[in-house]
Design a protein around this motif. Structure first.
Motif, PDB file in Angstrom:
ATOM      1  N   GLY A 100      31.831  60.763  95.695  1.00 46.84           N
ATOM      2  CA  GLY A 100      30.798  59.986  96.208  1.00 46.84           C
ATOM      3  C   GLY A 100      29.966  59.597  95.182  1.00 46.84           C
ATOM      4  O   GLY A 100      30.121  59.762  93.897  1.00 46.84           O
ATOM      5  N   SER A 117      34.480  54.028 101.768  1.00 46.76           N
ATOM      6  CA  SER A 117      35.493  55.017 102.558  1.00 46.76           C
ATOM      7  C   SER A 117      36.097  56.109 101.729  1.00 46.76           C
ATOM      8  O   SER A 117      35.907  56.108 100.514  1.00 46.76           O
ATOM      9  CB  SER A 117      36.851  54.194 102.991  1.00 46.76           C
ATOM     10  OG  SER A 117      36.413  52.936 103.823  1.00 46.76           O
ATOM     11  N   ALA A 119      35.380  59.127 100.987  1.00 39.87           N
ATOM     12  CA  ALA A 119      34.502  60.005 100.303  1.00 39.87           C
ATOM     13  C   ALA A 119      34.304  61.480 100.894  1.00 39.87           C
ATOM     14  O   ALA A 119      34.087  61.366 102.230  1.00 39.87           O
ATOM     15  CB  ALA A 119      33.178  59.227  99.686  1.00 39.87           C
ATOM     16  N   ALA A 122      29.742  60.415 100.827  1.00 46.06           N
ATOM     17  CA  ALA A 122      29.771  58.978 100.137  1.00 46.06           C
ATOM     18  C   ALA A 122      28.304  58.703  99.445  1.00 46.06           C
ATOM     19  O   ALA A 122      28.127  58.138  98.300  1.00 46.06           O
ATOM     20  CB  ALA A 122      29.626  57.914 101.412  1.00 46.06           C
ATOM     21  N   ASN A 141      34.480  58.952 105.939  1.00 42.61           N
ATOM     22  CA  ASN A 141      34.113  59.761 104.921  1.00 42.61           C
ATOM     23  C   ASN A 141      33.885  61.137 105.894  1.00 42.61           C
ATOM     24  O   ASN A 141      33.517  61.244 107.014  1.00 42.61           O
ATOM     25  CB  ASN A 141      32.755  59.437 104.436  1.00 42.61           C
ATOM     26  CG  ASN A 141      32.957  57.804 103.876  1.00 42.61           C
ATOM     27  OD1 ASN A 141      33.543  57.696 102.757  1.00 42.61           O
ATOM     28  ND2 ASN A 141      32.438  56.610 104.447  1.00 42.61           N
TER      29      ASN A 141
END
Length: 281
Positions: A100, A117, A119, A122, A141
């Motif tokens: 992230g 997306s 992660a 994020a 995520n």
């Protein structure tokens, strides 16, 4: 579901297409100032592939296109530097998760119009960075926003926090936002503006511990419920969960198709003009 993500052993034998590549995989660090690409990077109709630990040591702007993140890649924004990403699609390029975007004290982050997306976290804030997060989709995520301490919040509005499928780790999306010993304001508090945040298909919308959280004009709907032991509270499928002396203010929010709309354990809750529709509690 509801257990910490354990990264797989990273590899840089990528199955991605032949793209512009920056970074030093799998665990090396690269300064963006030395990555060999323009600091105002036009990625429209193109693909940028990132590996290792990318340090934003000077202001960097990326617009458009696809950004493919190698396993466990982390983007770290240094103090007093600004990372701006607009209209891009950030995702893992293999069956792995990437770490992230991490913001330290004094860092600045602008995200607008992106899809982010795959992660683990994020966006992760520590100490006092500045964030402006508008009109993004955070999908698949483990945690979309992980807030620790007190960021300077320019805006967090118009975003969708969702989990359209199981994660690359095999788990399910856990939190739209987690706030620990911190502060988070989400939404537009001007009643003439309707830039709502939406939380759906996750296990929890927002979870707060020892924090101050104020949310206006948000929708929490269709959050996942199952009987496995939850990570917090007595169940999952909760719109807003607060514990440990948190202070929560909810205004003009909608809670729909959930197990529980809002839970406040040893915390204060101010609840104004909200709608609760089809919840168990």
């Amino acid at each position: 579901k509801g257990v910490p993500y354990t990264p797989r052993n990273p590899t840089f034998e990528s199955t991605c297409a032949d793209n512009t590549m920056i970074g030093n995989p799998p665990r090396g660090a690269t300064n963006i100032s030395q990555a060999g690409i323009p600091l105002n990077y036009d990625n429209v109709d193109s693909c940028l592939q990132v590996g290792g630990r990318l340090i934003i040591d000077t202001d960097f702007t990326l617009n458009g296109g696809d950004v493919l993140l190698e396993p466990n890649t982390e983007n770290v924004v240094s103090a007093n530097q600004t990372l701006t990403i607009t209209n891009a699609n950030l995702q893992s390029c293999e069956n792995y998760m990437w770490q992230g975007i991490t913001l330290g004290d004094g860092a600045n982050l602008v995200l607008e119009g992106n899809t982010i997306s795959d992660a683990i976290q994020a966006v992760k804030t520590r100490n006092h960075p500045t964030i402006e997060i508008i009109d993004n989709t955070f999908d698949r995520n483990y945690i979309a926003l992980d807030i620790l301490d007190i960021p300077i919040i320019e805006a967090v509005s118009g975003n969708t926090f969702s989990c359209s499928d199981t994660l690359n780790s095999g788990l399910w999306g856990l939190y739209g936002a987690r706030v620990t010993n911190g502060l988070l304001f989400m939404g537009d508090f001007n009643p003439t503006v309707t830039e709502q945040n939406t939380f759906k298909d996750l296990e929890y919308g927002v979870v707060s511990s020892f924090s101050i959280v104020s949310i206006a004009d948000a929708v929490c709907e269709n959050l996942r419920y199952d009987t496995t032991p939850p990570p917090v509270g007595s169940s999952n499928s909760i719109g807003v969960f607060a514990e440990a002396q948190s202070q929560i203010t909810l205004t003009d929010c909608t809670f729909k198709n959930l197990n529980k709309g809002c839970v406040a354990n040893n915390s204060s809750l101010d609840f104004y003009d909200n709608t609760i529709d089809t919840v168990n509690y």
